[in-house]
Design an enzyme around this catalytic site. Structure first.
Site, mmCIF file in Angstrom:
data_model
loop_
_atom_site.group_PDB
_atom_site.id
_atom_site.type_symbol
_atom_site.label_atom_id
_atom_site.label_comp_id
_atom_site.label_asym_id
_atom_site.label_seq_id
_atom_site.Cartn_x
_atom_site.Cartn_y
_atom_site.Cartn_z
ATOM 1 N N SER A 34 0.827 -1.199 0.000
ATOM 2 C CA SER A 34 0.000 0.000 0.000
ATOM 3 C C SER A 34 0.868 1.260 0.000
ATOM 4 O O SER A 34 1.675 1.442 -0.907
ATOM 5 C CB SER A 34 -0.971 -0.048 1.173
ATOM 6 O OG SER A 34 -1.982 0.919 1.046
ATOM 7 N N HIS A 57 -8.131 -4.967 -0.691
ATOM 8 C CA HIS A 57 -6.986 -4.218 -0.201
ATOM 9 C C HIS A 57 -6.618 -4.642 1.221
ATOM 10 O O HIS A 57 -7.474 -4.699 2.101
ATOM 11 C CB HIS A 57 -7.257 -2.715 -0.227
ATOM 12 C CG HIS A 57 -6.024 -1.915 0.033
ATOM 13 N ND1 HIS A 57 -5.083 -1.672 -0.941
ATOM 14 C CD2 HIS A 57 -5.540 -1.326 1.157
ATOM 15 C CE1 HIS A 57 -4.089 -0.970 -0.436
ATOM 16 N NE2 HIS A 57 -4.335 -0.750 0.843
ATOM 17 N N ASP A 87 -10.138 -3.783 -5.136
ATOM 18 C CA ASP A 87 -9.271 -2.796 -4.498
ATOM 19 C C ASP A 87 -9.244 -1.551 -5.369
ATOM 20 O O ASP A 87 -9.006 -1.645 -6.585
ATOM 21 C CB ASP A 87 -7.863 -3.388 -4.349
ATOM 22 C CG ASP A 87 -6.860 -2.434 -3.710
ATOM 23 O OD1 ASP A 87 -7.254 -1.347 -3.249
ATOM 24 O OD2 ASP A 87 -5.660 -2.789 -3.687
#
Length: 411
Positions: free
Chosen positions: A192, A381, A351
């Site tokens: 991320s 995610h 995501d």
């Protein structure tokens, strides 16, 4: 009395179900487990927002405090992994060293950056601690989990500077020798926002001739790589899918770039890239991430680009980081991309950041860089760090195994 108790229980159950239930795509992994996980996150956010509304503290600070109380653990070594907390050029880090028996030998090394929107989390959290232990054991490696500083205490470019400064120090001959790391087998990785930092650092160090030791590979886990288009197909498709909602990602960007949170609607409408902005830099940047050219039709589906004619005047002047490759590695020039190390890029179908990773993979391939794309049709995610109890998802365990296996084969 009994009737009132039963009625109260029914109403409480109904209210709880209403709060927890969330319509999800039919293909997402273990939907009820994801709903429960999301309900916990939303409840924590509500508490944090209330604290901010009451003037007690910034909601992000409250959330990090809660996470620290519950999740952060001390450096606990085991028979197979020695764990120590240290720092590199003033940047805090946790080091996981494999202690598997056998003759003394140089080991693989991985520099890892945790996720959390540049505002949340720590490499000392239970999930990242367990991930890095697993990597150290399975790879017989030294894993260095870097705790860069977070918003709102600092803003861009400070987290990036922390990441770069730590990597420069770690890659010196003295530090590599101290931890018995093979200078020919060092990777940079992150998930991320951590994937964002890993990609940005990989680009900068590839350009820096003063650094003699280079990263052999980069491994990016559902990375966030751009903030010019909040209406890519994955943003449109997954805007309401936990755990990373579309408005939350815009908020993270504003926190990172020290912008006014009132600008969230403007970013979501792509007003910062409207044609009336009249900047050549915007036109050039958008050309590098034209998803109608970079994404396969299967990912574009029926979605159309969002390009408003009228935007918010002065928005880019307020947020210059939107066009800065240190914040948005997807916008790097081809001449830079061709210098970076081979890449592993994990993406998840459900995501909002899916297309960031897919577009970066395509741009790297076009620049001649070897890329392994690992896509999870059931993934969402954050799923990889949910491969441990109690938030254990099958897709999380599978993706973690595949990620570590790729490092075994390529590092």
């Amino acid at each position: 009395m009994m009737r009132s108790a039963v009625l109260g229980a029914v109403l409480l159950a109904a209210a709880t179900s209403y709060y927890i239930y969330l319509p999800l795509p039919s293909a997402v992994a273990e939907p009820w487990k994801l709903m429960l996980l999301d309900a916990v996150f939303r409840a924590m956010m509500h508490v944090c927002n209330l604290a901010q509304d009451l003037g007690l503290a910034h909601n992000t600070r409250v959330l990090n405090y809660m996470v620290t109380l519950v999740e952060v653990r001390g450096p606990q070594s085991s028979e197979s992994v020695r764990v120590t907390d240290t720092s590199f050029e003033g940047v805090q880090a946790r080091v996981f060293e494999s202690t598997l028996p056998g003759p003394r030998r140089l080991k693989r090394g991985v520099v890892y950056f945790h996720g959390g929107g540049w505002a949340l989390g720590s490499g000392r959290m239970r999930s990242y601690d367990l991930l890095c232990r697993r990597m150290a054991e399975d790879l017989d490696a030294v894993i260095i989990s870097v705790d860069y500083r977070l918003a709102p205490e600092v803003h861009f470019p400070e987290p990036y500077n922390d990441a770069l400064r730590a990597c420069r120090h770690i890659l010196t001959a003295e530090v590599l020798a101290l931890f018995s790391v093979d200078p020919e087998r060092v990777a940079v990785s992150g998930d991320s926002a951590g994937g964002n930092l890993a990609a940005a650092v990989a680009q900068q160090l590839a350009l820096d001739n003063s650094v003699s030791t280079k990263f052999k590979v980069q491994a990016l886990i559902y990375p966030v790589l751009q903030a010019l288009d909040f209406n890519t197909p994955s943003y449109q498709q997954n805007g309401n899918v936990p755990i990373l909602y579309r408005p939350l990602m815009a908020r993270f960007w504003l926190e990172y770039l020290n912008g006014d949170l009132k600008l969230v609607p403007s970013l979501l409408a792509n007003n910062h890239t409207a044609v009336n902005q009249g900047q050549e830099a915007v036109v050039a940047a958008k050309a590098k991430m034209n998803w109608t050219n970079l994404l396969a039709p299967a990912f574009q589906k029926h979605y159309k680009p969002v390009a408003p004619c009228l935007g918010t005047p002065g928005l880019l002047e307020q947020l210059p980081g939107l066009l800065d490759v240190r914040a948005a590695p997807l916008l790097a020039e081809r001449e830079v991309l061709k210098l970076v190390p081979p890449a592993y890029i994990m993406t998840c179908e459900h995501d909002v950041l899916r297309d960031d990773g897919l577009m970066y993979a395509r741009r790297l391939e076009e620049a001649g860089v070897a890329v392994t794309s690992d896509h999870y049709a059931e993934g969402f995610h954050g799923c990889m760090v949910f491969g441990f109890w109690p938030a254990r998802f099958t897709v999380g365990m599978q993706s973690m195994r595949n990620y570590i296996h790729w490092l075994q084969q390529n590092l």
